[in-house]
Each structure stands twice: as structure tokens, then as C-alpha cells.
Design a protein around this motif. Structure first.
Motif, PDB file in Angstrom:
ATOM      1  N   VAL A 177       2.910  -6.460  11.194  1.00  0.00           N
ATOM      2  CA  VAL A 177       2.742  -6.792   9.772  1.00  0.00           C
ATOM      3  C   VAL A 177       2.146  -8.189   9.642  1.00  0.00           C
ATOM      4  CG1 VAL A 177       3.965  -7.301   7.609  1.00  0.00           C
ATOM      5  CG2 VAL A 177       4.573  -5.264   8.941  1.00  0.00           C
ATOM      6  N   ALA A 201       5.758 -11.266  -0.320  1.00  0.00           N
ATOM      7  CA  ALA A 201       6.108 -10.085  -1.126  1.00  0.00           C
ATOM      8  C   ALA A 201       7.124  -9.266  -0.348  1.00  0.00           C
ATOM      9  CB  ALA A 201       4.867  -9.238  -1.424  1.00  0.00           C
ATOM     10  N   GLY A 202       7.655  -8.247  -1.003  1.00  0.00           N
ATOM     11  CA  GLY A 202       8.475  -7.250  -0.324  1.00  0.00           C
ATOM     12  C   GLY A 202       9.665  -7.811   0.420  1.00  0.00           C
ATOM     13  N   SER A 203       9.826  -7.356   1.672  1.00  0.00           N
ATOM     14  CA  SER A 203      11.023  -7.727   2.430  1.00  0.00           C
ATOM     15  C   SER A 203      11.062  -9.227   2.731  1.00  0.00           C
ATOM     16  CB  SER A 203      11.115  -6.919   3.726  1.00  0.00           C
ATOM     17  OG  SER A 203      10.161  -7.356   4.665  1.00  0.00           O
ATOM     18  N   LEU A 204       9.920  -9.888   2.755  1.00  0.00           N
ATOM     19  CA  LEU A 204       9.915 -11.336   3.020  1.00  0.00           C
ATOM     20  C   LEU A 204      10.612 -12.078   1.878  1.00  0.00           C
ATOM     21  CD1 LEU A 204       8.824 -13.476   5.066  1.00  0.00           C
ATOM     22  CD2 LEU A 204       6.936 -13.805   3.487  1.00  0.00           C
ATOM     23  N   ARG A 237      12.817 -10.745  -0.150  1.00  0.00           N
ATOM     24  CA  ARG A 237      14.250 -10.406  -0.118  1.00  0.00           C
ATOM     25  C   ARG A 237      14.988 -11.173   0.974  1.00  0.00           C
ATOM     26  NH1 ARG A 237      12.151  -5.286  -0.875  1.00  0.00           N
ATOM     27  NH2 ARG A 237      12.476  -4.642   1.276  1.00  0.00           N
ATOM     28  N   ASP A 252      -0.444  -8.123   1.981  1.00  0.00           N
ATOM     29  CA  ASP A 252       0.082  -7.883   3.329  1.00  0.00           C
ATOM     30  C   ASP A 252      -0.304  -6.474   3.769  1.00  0.00           C
ATOM     31  OD1 ASP A 252       1.905  -6.099   2.114  1.00  0.00           O
ATOM     32  OD2 ASP A 252       3.460  -7.629   1.967  1.00  0.00           O
ATOM     33  N   PHE A 253      -0.086  -6.186   5.036  1.00  0.00           N
ATOM     34  CA  PHE A 253      -0.374  -4.836   5.538  1.00  0.00           C
ATOM     35  C   PHE A 253       0.335  -4.609   6.855  1.00  0.00           C
ATOM     36  CE2 PHE A 253      -3.704  -7.605   7.236  1.00  0.00           C
ATOM     37  CZ  PHE A 253      -3.763  -7.245   8.566  1.00  0.00           C
ATOM     38  N   LYS A 254       0.453  -3.327   7.198  1.00  0.00           N
ATOM     39  CA  LYS A 254       1.115  -2.923   8.443  1.00  0.00           C
ATOM     40  C   LYS A 254       0.150  -2.107   9.300  1.00  0.00           C
ATOM     41  CE  LYS A 254       2.983   0.886   8.622  1.00  0.00           C
ATOM     42  NZ  LYS A 254       2.604   2.235   9.144  1.00  0.00           N
ATOM     43  N   ASP A 260      -0.900   3.043   1.002  1.00  0.00           N
ATOM     44  CA  ASP A 260       0.486   3.359   1.363  1.00  0.00           C
ATOM     45  C   ASP A 260       1.083   2.292   2.280  1.00  0.00           C
ATOM     46  OD1 ASP A 260       0.824   5.728  -0.016  1.00  0.00           O
ATOM     47  OD2 ASP A 260       0.924   7.004   1.768  1.00  0.00           O
ATOM     48  N   GLY A 261       0.249   1.616   3.047  1.00  0.00           N
ATOM     49  CA  GLY A 261       0.755   0.702   4.076  1.00  0.00           C
ATOM     50  C   GLY A 261       0.292  -0.728   3.913  1.00  0.00           C
ATOM     51  N   CYS A 262      -0.130  -1.069   2.696  1.00  0.00           N
ATOM     52  CA  CYS A 262      -0.516  -2.466   2.453  1.00  0.00           C
ATOM     53  C   CYS A 262      -0.182  -2.818   1.010  1.00  0.00           C
ATOM     54  CB  CYS A 262      -2.014  -2.678   2.719  1.00  0.00           C
ATOM     55  SG  CYS A 262      -3.108  -1.878   1.542  1.00  0.00           S
ATOM     56  N   ARG A 263      -0.319  -4.080   0.676  1.00  0.00           N
ATOM     57  CA  ARG A 263      -0.186  -4.485  -0.730  1.00  0.00           C
ATOM     58  C   ARG A 263      -1.513  -5.065  -1.195  1.00  0.00           C
ATOM     59  NH1 ARG A 263       5.258  -5.858   1.017  1.00  0.00           N
ATOM     60  NH2 ARG A 263       6.683  -4.471  -0.093  1.00  0.00           N
ATOM     61  N   ARG A 323       7.316   2.552  -5.157  1.00  0.00           N
ATOM     62  CA  ARG A 323       8.635   1.978  -4.828  1.00  0.00           C
ATOM     63  C   ARG A 323       9.327   1.444  -6.076  1.00  0.00           C
ATOM     64  NH1 ARG A 323       5.408  -0.826  -0.871  1.00  0.00           N
ATOM     65  NH2 ARG A 323       5.485   0.254   1.141  1.00  0.00           N
TER      66      ARG A 323
HETATM   67  P1  TMP Z   1       7.736  -5.176   3.868  1.00  0.00           P
HETATM   68  O1  TMP Z   1       7.487  -6.240   2.856  1.00  0.00           O
HETATM   69  O2  TMP Z   1       8.539  -4.023   3.358  1.00  0.00           O
HETATM   70  O3  TMP Z   1       8.283  -5.735   5.166  1.00  0.00           O
HETATM   71  O4  TMP Z   1       6.327  -4.543   4.246  1.00  0.00           O
HETATM   72  C1  TMP Z   1       5.214  -5.342   4.598  1.00  0.00           C
HETATM   73  C2  TMP Z   1       3.948  -4.511   4.550  1.00  0.00           C
HETATM   74  O5  TMP Z   1       3.970  -3.522   5.556  1.00  0.00           O
HETATM   75  C3  TMP Z   1       3.768  -3.756   3.249  1.00  0.00           C
HETATM   76  O6  TMP Z   1       2.393  -3.739   2.931  1.00  0.00           O
HETATM   77  C4  TMP Z   1       4.255  -2.354   3.537  1.00  0.00           C
HETATM   78  C5  TMP Z   1       3.982  -2.213   5.004  1.00  0.00           C
HETATM   79  N1  TMP Z   1       4.967  -1.412   5.708  1.00  0.00           N
HETATM   80  C6  TMP Z   1       4.786  -0.050   5.818  1.00  0.00           C
HETATM   81  O7  TMP Z   1       3.792   0.487   5.348  1.00  0.00           O
HETATM   82  N2  TMP Z   1       5.710   0.681   6.487  1.00  0.00           N
HETATM   83  C7  TMP Z   1       6.799   0.139   7.055  1.00  0.00           C
HETATM   84  O8  TMP Z   1       7.602   0.872   7.651  1.00  0.00           O
HETATM   85  C8  TMP Z   1       6.975  -1.295   6.952  1.00  0.00           C
HETATM   86  C9  TMP Z   1       8.161  -1.960   7.564  1.00  0.00           C
HETATM   87  C10 TMP Z   1       6.037  -2.008   6.272  1.00  0.00           C
END
Ligand code: TMP
Ligand code: ASP
Length: 237
Positions: A92, A98-101, A103, A175-177, A197-200, A216
Motif C-alpha cells: 500500500v 485516509a482510511g485505516s491510516l 483510524r 492511496d492504492f494497494k 476498488d483498490g485505490c482512493r 464502504r
Molecule cells: P486502508 O486505508 O484500508 O489501509 O487501505 C489503503 C488502500 O489500499 C485503499 O486504497 C484500499 C486498498 N486496500 C484494498 O484494496 N484491499 C485491502 O485489503 C487493503 C488492506 C487495502
């Protein structure tokens, strides 16, 4: 290309074997999941939009010299890819908090991160993708130090290429994963998908969220937002 048996069913994609042992088919479904699969809904058109979006982004990354598993699109929802042995460590990269950071650290959403931060999570829904690090990944044999270094370098490069691409479209790549695998020759190759689905992604001016956070957070207009991003990139869906 003959589609054979189902190899793996993920939360949003299904992987099929083919008559070529070095090729798999990724099928993008309409299923949309959040909170590690706790909530799943079908969103009309999402599989098609993400398949086309992923193809567009992977081609841009290939053109920038990043090895990806992409071979070619087969249909609206299916793509042929190189078979990889996936590494269960999610990479990541964050340009803004954003997100989990937010929190975890109690920082302000949208705060710029200079330099961008790099984090790794174990791909394990039952454990809610816990944060890990290079030392744990090496000790448990998930990847070697060399593979992890390559994954990090490629993630940094992806961030440079895509931040510029989205910036030109009036969007912030928050951000992105990424997920990587190893090909038959032992090379680290970008796998899985790159889609909203996997980025912001936020609108630069209004900060409107145009990614899976709409799902979400129950904001609605999820697929419409993905299509807006695609249209701004000049991608016809
Ligand atoms: P997070 O803020 O939830 O940690 O996620 C960071 C970025 O990574 C966000 O763009 C969503 C992506 N992500 C996924 O797509 N799948 C996952 O399982 C995780 C942990 C993050
Ligand atoms: N991709 C994970 C899930 O679906 C985490 C998330 O996106 O919230 O459950």
C-alpha cells in the motif's frame, strides 16, 4: 483460448485455468465487498467497468516499463493473464492520509504525506489483513528480501506513473494497494488488478470521493463514480 476449471474464487474476481498452463483467465464479477468480505453487494456493470479500467491502467504501466501479468482482454468481463505464484503481501502506497491510516494514527483525512508512505499487509481476510513488515515476510517465507525490495521499488514507480496520470485528469491518487506474484522465470510481476476498488481517488477541486469508499461509506453512485474516473481518463466504456 479454452476456458477450463475454476481455480480460485475471490471476493470480486474468479480465476480460471485455460488450455495453456502459463495463462489464466480473470473474470471480473459485479460483487463488491467491504470490510474483508463482511459486506458484499452486486453492483450492475461493475465487473465490466473494472475489467476495462484495469486493462487501461495495466497498459499504461507496461508502457512505463513495469512488468504486469496482462496478456489481453477476452470479453467485457474477462482478461487473459500470465500465471503467477502470488505473494500474500499487499503493498500500500499513500500520498494523502485516509482510511485505516486515519483510524490507526488519529491524523486528519487528506493530510499530504511527504514522502508518500509505504505499508505492507498480510492478505488474510479472517485476520482482517494485519499489517506486517519485511522482517516478518522474510522469516515466514512469504517473500525473499530481494523480492520485497523489488516489490517496493515497483510500487514507488507505479505511484509516480499513476499520480501523474490521475493528476492530468483532475484527480488525486490518495492511496492504492498492489499485489505481486512470481512468473515462470522468477521475475516479480504486478498481478491482481488496479481499479477504483483498490485505490482512493478524489476530485482535486471538490475532494469528492470517486472510489470504493462510496460503497464502504454508503454514499451511493459507486459505479457511476468509477465511470466518471474512466471518462476523465479518456477511456470509453
Ligand atoms: P486502508 O486505508 O484500508 O489501509 O487501505 C489503503 C488502500 O489500499 C485503499 O486504497 C484500499 C486498498 N486496500 C484494498 O484494496 N484491499 C485491502 O485489503 C487493503 C488492506 C487495502
Ligand atoms: N478489499 C477488502 C474487502 O473487500 C477490504 C476493503 O476494500 O474494504 O473486504
Amino acid at each position: 483460448m479454452e476456458k477450463r476449471t475454476e481455480l480460485y474464487r475471490g471476493k470480486a474476481k474468479t480465476v480460471f485455468t485455460t488450455d495453456n498452463p502459463e495463462r489464466l483467465i480473470l473474470q471480473f464479477r459485479n460483487d463488491t465487498s467491504a470490510f474483508d468480505g463482511e459486506r458484499i453487494e452486486q453492483l450492475d456493470r461493475k465487473g465490466m467497468v473494472n475489467n476495462k479500467f484495469n486493462n487501461f491502467i495495466m497498459q499504461k504501466l507496461e508502457a512505463a516499463g513495469i512488468p504486469t501479468q496482462l496478456d489481453r482482454v477476452l470479453s467485457d468481463t474477462e482478461t487473459l493473464v500470465k500465471r503467477l505464484t502470488m505473494i500474500p503481501v499487499e503493498c500500500v502506497m499513500r500520498n494523502f492520509a485516509a482510511g485505516s491510516l486515519v483510524r490507526r494514527l488519529g491524523v486528519t483525512e487528506g493530510q499530504p504525506l511527504n514522502p508518500p508512505t509505504f505499508e505492507q499487509f498480510l492478505k488474510n481476510d479472517a485476520l482482517h489483513d494485519p499489517m506486517v513488515n519485511e522482517s516478518l515476510a522474510i522469516s515466514f517465507g512469504w517473500a525473499t528480501a530481494e523480492q520485497l525490495a523489488r516489490m517496493k521499488a515497483l510500487t514507488v514507480q507505479v505511484n509516480q506513473v499513476l499520480s501523474a496520470l490521475f493528476d492530468q485528469a483532475g484527480l488525486m491518487l490518495v492511496d492504492f494497494k498492489l499485489e505481486f506474484g512470481v512468473d515462470a522465470e522468477g521475475n516479480i510481476v504486478l498481478g491482481d488488478e488496479f481499479s477504483p476498488d483498490g485505490c482512493r481517488l478524489w476530485d482535486k477541486e471538490t475532494k469528492k470521493k470517486l472510489d470504493k469508499d462510496r460503497f464502504r461509506q454508503g454514499l451511493g453512485g459507486v459505479v457511476e463514480a468509477y465511470e466518471e474516473v474512466a471518462a476523465r481518463l479518456g477511456l470509453v466504456i
